[in-house]
Enzyme design. Structure first.
Site, PDB file in Angstrom:
ATOM      1  N   ASP A 193      69.531 203.702  28.060  1.00  0.00           N
ATOM      2  CA  ASP A 193      69.790 205.127  28.261  1.00  0.00           C
ATOM      3  C   ASP A 193      70.491 205.733  27.042  1.00  0.00           C
ATOM      4  OD1 ASP A 193      70.045 207.480  30.138  1.00  0.00           O
ATOM      5  OD2 ASP A 193      72.157 207.156  29.655  1.00  0.00           O
ATOM      6  N   GLU A 212      65.221 204.819  25.654  1.00  0.00           N
ATOM      7  CA  GLU A 212      65.187 206.224  26.070  1.00  0.00           C
ATOM      8  C   GLU A 212      65.699 207.034  24.891  1.00  0.00           C
ATOM      9  OE1 GLU A 212      66.680 210.051  27.966  1.00  0.00           O
ATOM     10  OE2 GLU A 212      68.082 208.421  27.589  1.00  0.00           O
TER      11      GLU A 212
END
Ligand code: GLC
Length: 630
Positions: free
Chosen positions: A265, A307
């Site tokens: 993330d 990501e």
């Protein structure tokens, strides 16, 4: 016969021989004279992990080492959902595996499920404890049991690894606040506002509406703390090797619970460099290389997905550019395809798409894309000024047009989206909304307009065909398979009301799934049947292996997107009509690539490419491969 211990030692030694140099190189680039000591710590963690790793996961390790392209094949189908919104709990998820199997899912991303902070938590992206599961979803044992139920069905569990920040309620923050220097050093702290201002000068704002600025003053620390996202998400200091080792332990722990893919993330943000926007800095890739090498030794059945919602030139770095080729993430989101799809659909013009994709650097052949029409985040209009210029568009005006179109403000728009995070300084206005609502289904149903309904359904199917036919893991977002609409109930929840991304994060409508299964003629039924069909066709089409790039074939008609896939088995051309018009397409470019006849895989028909023009229906997708010579 060697004992198990000897075999395990040999496995470990061989992997250290193979991946140890990648680990040490990555650490040396970032941690200098603390690199060797850090490598030794990491190898100890890896050895413990391998020793404790359950037998079936060790077997999976060996299987994956024999099939390194497991995420690249056309059989790979992703599904992304929130555990609670999908099925209440982790045990509940196990009860819906038949639905996932009916969609051919092999990759299940359960959105953040580790214990988050109490109160607002950014959909779980503010983690309080990486070693426990959010209590209302279940326990770590439930998680391990779920992965064990998924594995025989060939479904890999994908988890978020939030590594840029932790929640302000995390133990590391508590101990830093209590005065432990060791933990204070896990974060970026500044006692002098002038330092903060110097960094701020070149930093963008991620949530300008509800979290302006990048720093938060903390009374306990008597210092400013780096908080890129929300004030309760504290950025970690990855220049500290202790932080690195903590995350190796976390990754190894989760891998041994059966997590197979880690979504890194906000990975772009983990390294800070004064005078830059603090995204995509080179140490990010050395750190990822070292993390990956550690996991290749301890648990090689696992993979990384980056990501990184960044521009194309930077994005390729996450899949490995230059010396990092093949050594960092195995997969990355193809944000550009997503943005360009919506752009072309609104403008009925694929020329910007063609420019953007043609300017996209090729990715390493061992990696794959995550392709998607929608995800849990907003859509930001990431159209570069130079691409827009090359396509003859005014970039500012085009981005404004897209925001107006998808928020329903543009005359004639079919969409019903919401504006997310309007930035008055840059004119940026991102968009929230479900696939079906953005594609026109909500408006068509409200108007009771059959033509609009037909078009909306065709758009939903078309967009899915593009991401299924692109090469990569198509990431189906929960509820899109039954065309779920915007859900405004988030406004009643004080923890969600300020963040309209929740409008496209509805609770799964299982009644709609049952009805769609019963009534294939209903809008939901049509979408579900079409998606299952496209997925089935994809799985049988080796041309869609992600080692092959989709390339732009300049289209004779701006309403039709043409992509070629030059696979060793034969040429494939995908043609997509992004307009509600029936288009007569000049056939010569297709004939040149495919010959006189082509098999159209979606319909199962053979197409003659001899006529001067081909008739392509409104929003029709075509997957054409050269017919075998008799
Ligand atoms: C990622 C997530 C997003 C979250 C952010 C901060 O971009 O997709 O939902 O807000 O990271 O963790």
């Amino acid at each position: 016969m060697p004992t198990d211990v000897q075999t395990l030692q040999q496995t470990f030694d061989l992997r250290v021989e193979r991946y140890g140099p990648q680990l040490r190189e990555g650490l040396a680039a970032v941690y200098g004279d603390r690199a060797d000591e850090t490598a030794d710590r990491v190898l100890r963690i890896a050895a413990d992990t391998l020793r404790d790793r359950p037998a079936d996961l060790r077997r999976l390790d060996e299987a994956r080492l024999l099939r390194p392209d497991w995420l690249q094949g056309p059989d790979a189908i992703g599904y992304v959902t929130y555990t609670d919104r999908f099925a209440g709990t982790l045990n509940g998820v196990a009860e819906h595996l038949d639905h996932l199997e009916s969609l051919g899912v092999t990759y299940l991303h359960l959105m953040p499920l580790l214990t988050p902070r109490e109160g607002e938590n950014d959909g779980g992206y503010a983690v309080k404890d990486f070693r426990s599961v959010r209590p209302d979803l279940g326990t770590m044992d439930d998680l391990a049991a779920l992965t064990a139920a998924l594995r025989p069905r060939g479904i890999s569990l994908v988890m978020d690894l939030v590594l840029n920040h932790v929640a302000d309620q995390h133990e590391w923050v508590q101990r830093a606040r209590a005065g432990e220097q060791k933990y204070r050093d896990y974060f970026h702290t500044f006692t002098d506002r002038a330092d903060v201002d110097a960094w701020e000068a070149t930093l963008p704002e991620i949530f300008p509406d509800f979290a302006p600025g990048n720093f938060t003053y903390d009374d306990d620390l008597q210092a400013w703390v780096w908080t890129t996202f929300n004030r309760w998400q504290w950025d970690l200091n990855w220049a500290n090797p202790d932080v690195f080792c903590e995350f190796v332990e976390i990754l190894c722990h989760l891998a041994n619970q059966g997590a197979e893919v880690f979504r890194l993330d906000a990975i772009a943000f983990i390294w800070k460099e004064l005078g830059t926007d603090c995204q995509n800095e080179p140490p990010v890739h050395f750190i990822t290389q070292a993390l990956r090498a550690a996991l290749r030794i301890a648990a090689p059945a696992t993979a990384f997905k980056a990501e990184a919602i960044v521009g194309p030139a930077d994005l390729i770095g996450y899949l490995g550019r230059g010396a990092h080729h093949g050594l960092v993430s195995d997969m990355a989101y193809h944000n550009s395809v997503m943005v360009q799809l919506w752009s072309a659909l609104a403008s009925r013009d694929v020329r910007l798409f063609e420019v953007a994709l043609s300017n996209f650097p090729p990715k390493p052949t061992t990696t794959t894309w995550g392709t998607y029409v929608r995800c849990h985040d907003d859509i930001g209009w990431a159209v570069s000024d130079s691409d827009a210029g090359q396509a003859g568009l005014d970039p500012f005006a085009h981005r404004r047009f897209l925001s107006d179109f998808y928020s329903g403000d543009h005359p004639g728009s079919f969409a019903t989206g919401l504006v997310f995070q309007e930035n008055r300084a840059t004119g940026d206005r991102r968009i929230s909304g479900t696939l079906a609502s953005l594609a026109g289904l909500e408006k068509a149903l409200a108007a009771g307009d059959d033509g609009a309904l037909r078009d909306a359904i065709a758009r939903i199917v078309l967009l899915n065909a593009v991401i299924l036919g692109f090469g990569g893991v198509p990431l189906l977002y929960m509820g899109d398979e039954v065309a779920m609409l915007n859900d405004h109930s988030y406004l009643d929840d004080p923890e969600h009301a300020a963040d309209n991304r929740w409008v496209h994060r509805p609770k799964m409508d299982w009644d709609a799934v049952a009805e769609a299964d019963d009534d294939h003629a209903s809008p939901q039924g049509q979408v579900l049947v079409a998606m299952r069909h496209l997925i089935g066709v994809r799985k049988r089409t080796p041309h869609l292996h992600a080692s092959v790039e989709s390339r732009v074939l300049p289209s004779p008609d701006p309403r039709i997107l043409l992509l070629t896939r030059d696979h060793p088995l034969g040429m494939m051309v995908c043609a997509y009509n992004l307009s509600e018009d029936e288009v007569e397409l000049w056939a010569a470019p297709l004939r040149d690539r495919l010959g006189e006849h082509a098999d159209e895989l979606i319909s199962g028909n053979t197409w003659s490419l001899q006529p001067e023009y081909l008739r392509i229906r409104p929003y029709q997708p075509l997957w054409l491969v050269r017919s075998p010579v008799e």
